[in-house]
Design a protein around this motif. Structure first.
Motif, PDB file in Angstrom:
ATOM      1  N   ALA A  82       0.927  -1.269  -0.141  1.00  0.00           N
ATOM      2  CA  ALA A  82      -0.152   0.061   0.246  1.00  0.00           C
ATOM      3  C   ALA A  82       0.761   1.383  -0.013  1.00  0.00           C
ATOM      4  O   ALA A  82       0.420   2.372  -0.089  1.00  0.00           O
ATOM      5  N   VAL A 136       6.405   2.857  -3.382  1.00  0.00           N
ATOM      6  CA  VAL A 136       7.059   2.036  -4.437  1.00  0.00           C
ATOM      7  C   VAL A 136       6.295   0.661  -4.413  1.00  0.00           C
ATOM      8  O   VAL A 136       5.733   0.279  -5.672  1.00  0.00           O
ATOM      9  N   GLY A 137       5.633   0.019  -3.495  1.00  0.00           N
ATOM     10  CA  GLY A 137       4.838  -1.133  -3.523  1.00  0.00           C
ATOM     11  C   GLY A 137       3.567  -1.127  -4.220  1.00  0.00           C
ATOM     12  O   GLY A 137       3.143  -1.805  -5.010  1.00  0.00           O
ATOM     13  N   ASN A 146       2.714   3.308   7.792  1.00  0.00           N
ATOM     14  CA  ASN A 146       3.189   4.658   7.003  1.00  0.00           C
ATOM     15  C   ASN A 146       2.222   4.815   5.485  1.00  0.00           C
ATOM     16  O   ASN A 146       2.754   5.210   4.530  1.00  0.00           O
ATOM     17  N   VAL A 158      -1.836  -6.628   8.339  1.00  0.00           N
ATOM     18  CA  VAL A 158      -0.858  -7.291   9.405  1.00  0.00           C
ATOM     19  C   VAL A 158       0.529  -6.823   9.445  1.00  0.00           C
ATOM     20  O   VAL A 158       1.079  -6.289   8.451  1.00  0.00           O
ATOM     21  N   LYS A 185      11.392   3.705   6.907  1.00  0.00           N
ATOM     22  CA  LYS A 185      12.215   4.208   6.057  1.00  0.00           C
ATOM     23  C   LYS A 185      12.768   5.565   6.118  1.00  0.00           C
ATOM     24  O   LYS A 185      13.771   6.104   5.445  1.00  0.00           O
ATOM     25  N   SER A 224      18.817  -0.827  -0.762  1.00  0.00           N
ATOM     26  CA  SER A 224      19.081   0.635  -0.929  1.00  0.00           C
ATOM     27  C   SER A 224      20.314   1.008  -1.506  1.00  0.00           C
ATOM     28  O   SER A 224      21.276   0.061  -0.686  1.00  0.00           O
ATOM     29  N   LYS A 265      19.164  -2.558   6.065  1.00  0.00           N
ATOM     30  CA  LYS A 265      19.014  -2.925   4.861  1.00  0.00           C
ATOM     31  C   LYS A 265      20.393  -3.977   4.705  1.00  0.00           C
ATOM     32  O   LYS A 265      20.287  -4.750   3.708  1.00  0.00           O
TER      33      LYS A 265
HETATM   34  N1  LIG Z   1      11.279   5.569  -1.226  1.00  0.00           N
HETATM   35  C1  LIG Z   1      12.950   5.580  -1.079  1.00  0.00           C
HETATM   36  O1  LIG Z   1      13.316   6.610  -1.122  1.00  0.00           O
HETATM   37  C2  LIG Z   1      13.554   4.237  -1.074  1.00  0.00           C
HETATM   38  C3  LIG Z   1      14.969   4.049  -1.299  1.00  0.00           C
HETATM   39  C4  LIG Z   1      15.388   3.013  -0.958  1.00  0.00           C
HETATM   40  C5  LIG Z   1      14.876   1.821  -0.444  1.00  0.00           C
HETATM   41  N2  LIG Z   1      13.506   2.078  -0.144  1.00  0.00           N
HETATM   42  C6  LIG Z   1      12.953   0.757   0.367  1.00  0.00           C
HETATM   43  O2  LIG Z   1      11.972   0.228  -0.347  1.00  0.00           O
HETATM   44  C7  LIG Z   1      10.822   0.074   0.430  1.00  0.00           C
HETATM   45  C8  LIG Z   1       9.384   0.695   0.022  1.00  0.00           C
HETATM   46  O3  LIG Z   1       9.835   2.184   0.145  1.00  0.00           O
HETATM   47  P1  LIG Z   1       8.435   3.175   0.158  1.00  0.00           P
HETATM   48  O4  LIG Z   1       9.083   4.205  -0.171  1.00  0.00           O
HETATM   49  O5  LIG Z   1       7.509   2.497  -0.873  1.00  0.00           O
HETATM   50  O6  LIG Z   1       8.175   3.221   1.412  1.00  0.00           O
HETATM   51  P2  LIG Z   1       6.501   3.276   2.092  1.00  0.00           P
HETATM   52  O7  LIG Z   1       6.789   3.768   3.610  1.00  0.00           O
HETATM   53  O8  LIG Z   1       5.778   4.416   1.293  1.00  0.00           O
HETATM   54  O9  LIG Z   1       6.093   1.935   2.002  1.00  0.00           O
HETATM   55  C9  LIG Z   1       6.407   0.873   2.974  1.00  0.00           C
HETATM   56  C10 LIG Z   1       4.943   0.323   3.483  1.00  0.00           C
HETATM   57  O10 LIG Z   1       5.303  -0.658   4.068  1.00  0.00           O
HETATM   58  C11 LIG Z   1       4.442  -0.885   5.505  1.00  0.00           C
HETATM   59  N3  LIG Z   1       5.041  -1.238   6.628  1.00  0.00           N
HETATM   60  C12 LIG Z   1       6.257  -0.676   7.205  1.00  0.00           C
HETATM   61  N4  LIG Z   1       6.538  -1.598   8.133  1.00  0.00           N
HETATM   62  C13 LIG Z   1       5.638  -2.558   7.971  1.00  0.00           C
HETATM   63  C14 LIG Z   1       5.696  -3.905   8.849  1.00  0.00           C
HETATM   64  N5  LIG Z   1       6.490  -4.153   9.944  1.00  0.00           N
HETATM   65  N6  LIG Z   1       4.658  -4.870   8.378  1.00  0.00           N
HETATM   66  C15 LIG Z   1       3.786  -4.611   7.411  1.00  0.00           C
HETATM   67  N7  LIG Z   1       3.985  -3.503   6.684  1.00  0.00           N
HETATM   68  C16 LIG Z   1       4.578  -2.458   7.033  1.00  0.00           C
HETATM   69  C17 LIG Z   1       3.868   0.697   5.538  1.00  0.00           C
HETATM   70  O11 LIG Z   1       2.713   0.927   5.956  1.00  0.00           O
HETATM   71  C18 LIG Z   1       4.085   1.155   4.067  1.00  0.00           C
HETATM   72  O12 LIG Z   1       2.677   1.237   3.349  1.00  0.00           O
HETATM   73  C19 LIG Z   1      11.287   0.185   1.774  1.00  0.00           C
HETATM   74  O13 LIG Z   1      11.727  -1.091   2.299  1.00  0.00           O
HETATM   75  C20 LIG Z   1      12.300   0.997   1.678  1.00  0.00           C
HETATM   76  O14 LIG Z   1      13.344   0.806   2.856  1.00  0.00           O
HETATM   77  C21 LIG Z   1      12.958   3.055  -0.359  1.00  0.00           C
END
Ligand SMILES: NC(=O)c1ccc[n+]([C@@H]2O[C@H](COP(=O)([O-])OP(=O)(O)OC[C@H]3O[C@@H](n4cnc5c(N)ncnc54)[C@H](O)[C@@H]3O)[C@@H](O)[C@H]2O)c1
Length: 353
Positions: free
Chosen positions: A11, A14-15, A37, A67, A94, A134, A164
Motif C-alpha cells: 500500500a 513503491v509497493g 506509513n 498485518v 524508511k 538501497s 538494509k
Molecule cells: N522511497 C525511497 O526513497 C527508498 C529508497 C531505497 C529503498 N527503499 C525501500 O523500499 C521499500 C518501500 O519504500 P517506500 O518508499 O514505498 O516506503 P513506504 O513507507 O511508502 O511503504 C512501505 C509500506 O510498508 C508498510 N510497513 C512498514 N513496516 C511494516 C511492517 N512491519 N509490516 C507490514 N507493513 C509495514 C507501510 O505501512 C508502508 O505502506 C522500503 O523497504 C524502503 O526501505 C525506499
C-alpha cells in the motif's frame, strides 16, 4: 494458472506502483501492509492507494491483510490461506533521521520483520523473494559510479542503512545454507515521480525525507521554502548530486527481477542496482521541477547535513545485462508526473477516503 505474488508493504509508495505492474504482467497479488506509513482504509476496506491500484490495473487483488510482518502467527495465516509462489518485500520503516532516534523500532520492523517473513516462507515452502534494498548499503562511495562489487556495510551512519545491509547479509547466508532459495535484492537509488495518471504517488505521512516530495510541497504552496543543505560540495554547482529513478521504471525492475527468481537457471542470491546512472544536483532538480510545474520553488542554502556525501551515482549495467532492465524515463518526466500527483492531491490520499 497465474502465479500468486505476496507483496509486503504494497500500500506504500513503491509497493503500490509495483503492484500495478505485477497485475499488468499477469500475476495475481495478495498485499500485506500494517498501514504504519500509509493512509489506511475504513474498517474492512482497502487503503485508498490500493483502491486506485485496482482501478488503474482494471483487476482486483486476491486479498489484502492489515498485518505487521513482526506478527508471525497472522503472517503464517496469510500463507495458509493462499498458495503463494513468490514474495516482493517492500515493508519497512524508511526515515533515516527517525531511525537514529528510534533504532529499536527500525531493527524490529526491518530486521525482525524480514527474519519472521523468511521463516514463515520457509515453513510454507516458498523460496522466491525480491527485496527492497538501497544504495545506502554502499555508505560513502569509494568510487563512482558505484557498481554491485563496491564494498557494502562500511561506515554506515544510521540504523536504517544498517537494517538494509543486515537483511542482505541474512539473505546471502540463507541462500548459501539451502539451494532452494532464490533471492534477489534490488538496491534502489532515489525513487521519485508518480504514476502518469496522477492517481497514485508518494504520500509521506510526516514531513518528507526526500528532496522531490519536499520540492513538490513547496511548489504546491504547502511549505514556504526548501532548505538546500550545502552548496560547497565538490560537484559542478556545489550542491549534492544523486541518481534519481522514476518509480514506474523501478516498478518494472521488480517484474524483471521476479522473472529472474522464476527462471530455471537461477539459484541463490543476487543484488542489482536500480538507478539511471546519471547524477542530478539539487539545483538541477529544483530547476526541472519549476519547469514542469510552472511554479516557483523558493529555496535557502543552509549548512551541510551530517552524514551527507557529495555524489552518489549508480552503475546499472548489471541489471541491464542480467535482468534486461534499463531506466527509460528522464528527469523531466519524473518531475511532470510527480507534479501531476501533487497538484491533484495536495493532501495525498487523506482526501480520497
Ligand atoms: N522511497 C525511497 O526513497 C527508498 C529508497 C531505497 C529503498 N527503499 C525501500 O523500499 C521499500 C518501500 O519504500 P517506500 O518508499 O514505498 O516506503 P513506504 O513507507 O511508502 O511503504 C512501505 C509500506 O510498508 C508498510 N510497513 C512498514 N513496516 C511494516 C511492517 N512491519 N509490516 C507490514 N507493513 C509495514 C507501510 O505501512 C508502508 O505502506 C522500503 O523497504 C524502503 O526501505 C525506499
Amino acid at each position: 494458472m497465474s502465479r500468486l505474488i505476496l507483496v509486503t508493504g504494497g500500500a506504500g509508495y513503491v509497493g503500490s506502483h509495483t503492484t500495478i505492474e505485477l497485475l499488468a504482467a499477469g500475476y495475481e497479488v495478495v498485499v500485506v501492509d500494517s498501514c504504519v506509513n500509509c493512509v489506511a482504509g475504513e474498517e474492512g476496506k482497502l487503503p485508498p492507494s490500493l483502491v486506485r491500484v485496482q482501478e488503474l490495473a482494471k483487476k482486483s487483488l486476491v486479498g489484502f491483510y492489515r498485518v505487521s510482518l513482526t506478527d508471525a502467527l497472522a503472517l503464517a495465516g496469510v500463507f495458509e490461506k493462499h498458495r503463494v509462489d513468490a514474495v516482493v518485500h517492500f515493508a519497512a520503516l524508511k526515515a533515516v533521521g527517525e531511525s537514529v532516534e528510534k533504532p529499536l523500532e527500525y531493527y524490529q520492523s526491518n530486521v525482525s520483520g524480514t527474519l519472521t517473513l523468511l521463516q514463515v516462507m520457509r515453513e510454507a515452502g516458498v523460496h522466491r523473494l525480491v527485496y527492497s534494498s538501497s544504495a545506502t548499503v554502499y555508505g560513502a562511495p569509494q568510487y563512482l559510479p558505484a557498481d554491485e562489487q563496491h564494498p557494502t556495510g562500511a561506515g554506515l551512519t544510521n540504523p536504517y542503512g544498517k537494517t538494509k545491509y543486515f537483511c542482505e547479509q541474512v539473505m546471502q547466508d540463507l541462500a548459501a545454507s539451502d539451494k532452494e532459495w532464490r533471492l534477489v535484492s534490488l538496491r534502489y537509488f532515489n525513487p521519485v515521480g508518480a504514476h502518469p495518471s496522477g492517481r497514485i504517488g508518494e504520500d509521506p505521512l510526516g514531513p518528507p525525507n526526500n528532496l522531490m516530495p519536499f520540492v513538490a510541497q513547496v511548489a504546491v504552496g504547502k511549505r514556504e521554502e526548501l532548505s538546500v543543505f550545502g552548496n560547497d560540495y565538490d560537484t559542478p554547482d556545489g550542491t549534492g548530486v544523486r541518481d534519481y529513478v522514476h518509480v514506474v521504471d523501478l516498478a518494472e525492475g521488480h517484474v524483471m527481477a521476479l522473472d529472474k527468481a522464476f527462471s530455471k537457471s537461477f539459484r541463490g542470491y543476487a543484488s542489482y542496482n536500480l538507478g539511471t546512472g546519471r547524477g542530478v544536483s539539487v539545483l538541477e532538480m529544483i530547476e526541472a521541477f519549476c519547469r514542469a510545474s510552472g511554479k516557483p520553488v523558493p529555496y535557502r542554502v543552509v549548512g551541510r547535513r551530517a552524514g551527507d556525501v557529495a555524489s552518489v551515482v549508480a552503475s546499472c549495467s548489471l541489471a541491464e545485462e542480467q535482468l534486461g532492465w534499463r531506466a527509460r524515463r528522464d528527469l523531466q518526466e519524473m518531475c511532470e508526473d510527480a507534479w501531476r500527483w501533487q497538484k491533484l492531491h495536495p493532501n495525498g490520499f487523506r482526501s480520497c477516503q
